[in-house]
Write a protein that holds these residues in place. Structure first.
Motif, PDB file in Angstrom:
ATOM      1  N   UNK A 179      -2.566 -12.071 -95.069  1.00  0.00           N
ATOM      2  CA  UNK A 179      -1.586 -12.614 -95.360  1.00  0.00           C
ATOM      3  C   UNK A 179      -0.446 -11.855 -94.634  1.00  0.00           C
ATOM      4  N   UNK A 180       0.533 -12.747 -93.790  1.00  0.00           N
ATOM      5  CA  UNK A 180       1.490 -12.190 -93.048  1.00  0.00           C
ATOM      6  C   UNK A 180       2.689 -12.693 -93.620  1.00  0.00           C
ATOM      7  N   UNK A 181       3.715 -11.664 -94.055  1.00  0.00           N
ATOM      8  CA  UNK A 181       4.972 -12.114 -94.881  1.00  0.00           C
ATOM      9  C   UNK A 181       6.128 -11.579 -93.809  1.00  0.00           C
ATOM     10  N   UNK A 182       7.150 -12.590 -93.862  1.00  0.00           N
ATOM     11  CA  UNK A 182       8.299 -12.529 -92.966  1.00  0.00           C
ATOM     12  C   UNK A 182       9.505 -12.383 -93.801  1.00  0.00           C
ATOM     13  N   UNK A 183      10.078 -11.219 -93.901  1.00  0.00           N
ATOM     14  CA  UNK A 183      11.249 -11.041 -94.842  1.00  0.00           C
ATOM     15  C   UNK A 183      12.568 -10.990 -93.905  1.00  0.00           C
ATOM     16  N   UNK A 184      13.386 -12.217 -94.169  1.00  0.00           N
ATOM     17  CA  UNK A 184      14.731 -12.157 -93.584  1.00  0.00           C
ATOM     18  C   UNK A 184      15.387 -11.335 -93.914  1.00  0.00           C
ATOM     19  N   UNK A 185      16.229 -10.935 -92.646  1.00  0.00           N
ATOM     20  CA  UNK A 185      17.399  -9.810 -92.850  1.00  0.00           C
ATOM     21  C   UNK A 185      18.649 -10.413 -93.278  1.00  0.00           C
ATOM     22  N   UNK A 186      18.820 -11.715 -93.167  1.00  0.00           N
ATOM     23  CA  UNK A 186      20.035 -12.327 -93.429  1.00  0.00           C
ATOM     24  C   UNK A 186      19.746 -13.923 -94.299  1.00  0.00           C
ATOM     25  N   UNK A 187      20.542 -14.232 -94.882  1.00  0.00           N
ATOM     26  CA  UNK A 187      20.698 -15.357 -95.778  1.00  0.00           C
ATOM     27  C   UNK A 187      21.717 -16.355 -95.128  1.00  0.00           C
ATOM     28  N   UNK A 188      21.204 -18.008 -95.234  1.00  0.00           N
ATOM     29  CA  UNK A 188      22.132 -18.884 -94.876  1.00  0.00           C
ATOM     30  C   UNK A 188      22.311 -19.577 -96.029  1.00  0.00           C
ATOM     31  N   UNK A 189      23.535 -19.586 -96.505  1.00  0.00           N
ATOM     32  CA  UNK A 189      23.822 -20.364 -97.894  1.00  0.00           C
ATOM     33  C   UNK A 189      23.054 -19.829 -98.725  1.00  0.00           C
ATOM     34  N   UNK A 190      22.660 -18.830 -98.957  1.00  0.00           N
ATOM     35  CA  UNK A 190      21.807 -18.255-100.099  1.00  0.00           C
ATOM     36  C   UNK A 190      20.238 -18.558 -99.870  1.00  0.00           C
ATOM     37  N   UNK A 191      19.824 -18.817 -98.735  1.00  0.00           N
ATOM     38  CA  UNK A 191      18.645 -19.318 -98.589  1.00  0.00           C
ATOM     39  C   UNK A 191      18.148 -18.691 -97.173  1.00  0.00           C
ATOM     40  N   UNK A 192      16.865 -18.201 -97.393  1.00  0.00           N
ATOM     41  CA  UNK A 192      16.060 -17.741 -95.826  1.00  0.00           C
ATOM     42  C   UNK A 192      16.364 -18.600 -94.923  1.00  0.00           C
ATOM     43  N   UNK A 193      16.763 -18.152 -93.286  1.00  0.00           N
ATOM     44  CA  UNK A 193      16.538 -19.095 -92.280  1.00  0.00           C
ATOM     45  C   UNK A 193      16.521 -18.209 -91.214  1.00  0.00           C
ATOM     46  N   UNK A 194      15.198 -17.572 -91.048  1.00  0.00           N
ATOM     47  CA  UNK A 194      15.130 -16.423 -89.930  1.00  0.00           C
ATOM     48  C   UNK A 194      13.886 -16.923 -88.912  1.00  0.00           C
ATOM     49  N   UNK A 195      12.880 -17.836 -89.556  1.00  0.00           N
ATOM     50  CA  UNK A 195      11.781 -18.238 -88.597  1.00  0.00           C
ATOM     51  C   UNK A 195      11.311 -19.472 -89.180  1.00  0.00           C
ATOM     52  N   UNK A 196      10.842 -20.167 -87.968  1.00  0.00           N
ATOM     53  CA  UNK A 196      10.245 -21.661 -88.438  1.00  0.00           C
ATOM     54  C   UNK A 196       8.878 -21.367 -88.563  1.00  0.00           C
ATOM     55  N   UNK A 197       8.272 -22.734 -89.176  1.00  0.00           N
ATOM     56  CA  UNK A 197       6.901 -22.744 -89.303  1.00  0.00           C
ATOM     57  C   UNK A 197       5.937 -22.679 -88.143  1.00  0.00           C
ATOM     58  N   UNK A 198       6.739 -23.222 -87.056  1.00  0.00           N
ATOM     59  CA  UNK A 198       5.797 -23.052 -85.962  1.00  0.00           C
ATOM     60  C   UNK A 198       5.814 -21.535 -85.254  1.00  0.00           C
ATOM     61  N   UNK A 199       6.894 -20.816 -85.453  1.00  0.00           N
ATOM     62  CA  UNK A 199       6.976 -19.398 -85.124  1.00  0.00           C
ATOM     63  C   UNK A 199       5.992 -18.696 -85.903  1.00  0.00           C
TER      64      UNK A 199
END
Length: 213
Positions: A179-199
């Motif tokens: 399991x690989x987890x990506x934890x965003x450093x910043x939120x956009x409008x309260x939602x994580x938006x730091x990595x796409x599914x393709x990335x």
């Protein structure tokens, strides 16, 4: 008339005494205020707590690891491919699952390689930071099955899923789960938006075997 007054006075005195008795009545003895016996003939005993049925729990077992295939794949990596990448010790002291880590150097903002690696009883845990998100890689040989159920067939497909803190990708290899987890450093409008599914899937595909027994 006089007799009537005497009787009235007596009644008034009796009422006065009764009122005084109520005002200065001593605390009741618990024994005196016990609930009266039930003379109805019915059984009023409090029933014992009903025993709940014992439900079978989920079963956790260790999966069979294809160590031969893992060693073969590790040996196929060239020295140039291994140079600069994080390596773990192989052999009997290695974690109980083949270790997957990024194939290239893992650098923090300072430029230094920064990774935390910790073997566990059932696998391993690796953490390393990034500019936009931190990454956690977990490997385990524990298989969870439902009561009375059969072990689900493992697949090497990369499964993406968004999370409240970023995203995650899971896959199976050599009989172990990762399991690989990506934890965003910043939120956009309260939602994580730091990595796409393709990335996220591309990162998971780029993981390489870095240690084995």
């Amino acid at each position: 008339m006089i007799r009537s007054l005497i009787i009235s006075s007596a009644l008034a005195g009796a009422l006065t005494l009764t009122a005084c008795d109520r005002v200065f009545q001593r605390a009741s003895d618990p024994a005196e205020t016990a609930a009266p016996e039930d003379v109805s003939g019915e059984d009023t005993a409090v029933p014992a707590s009903a025993e709940l049925p014992v439900r079978p729990e989920s079963e956790a077992t260790g999966g069979a690891i294809d160590w031969e295939a893992a060693r073969r794949d590790l040996a196929s990596r060239s020295s140039g491919d291994l140079e600069g990448s994080f390596q773990v010790q192989s052999g009997e002291v290695a974690p109980p699952v083949p270790v997957f880590l990024p194939s290239g150097p893992v650098a923090a903002q300072s430029g230094d390689v920064a990774i935390r690696f910790q073997p566990t009883d059932d696998g391993y845990y690796a953490w390393f930071p990034g500019d936009a998100y931190d990454i956690i890689v977990n490997g385990t040989n524990v298989v969870i099955t439902a009561p009375g159920g059969e072990k689900a067939a493992r697949t090497e497909a990369f499964n993406f899923a968004p999370t409240t803190s970023g995203a995650q990708v899971s896959f199976s290899r050599y009989g172990a789960d990762y399991l690989i987890e990506f934890e965003c450093k910043q939120m956009v409008d309260g939602m994580p938006d730091c990595i796409t599914e393709e990335e996220a899937v591309a990162f998971a595909r780029d993981l390489a075997i870095s240690g084995t027994r």
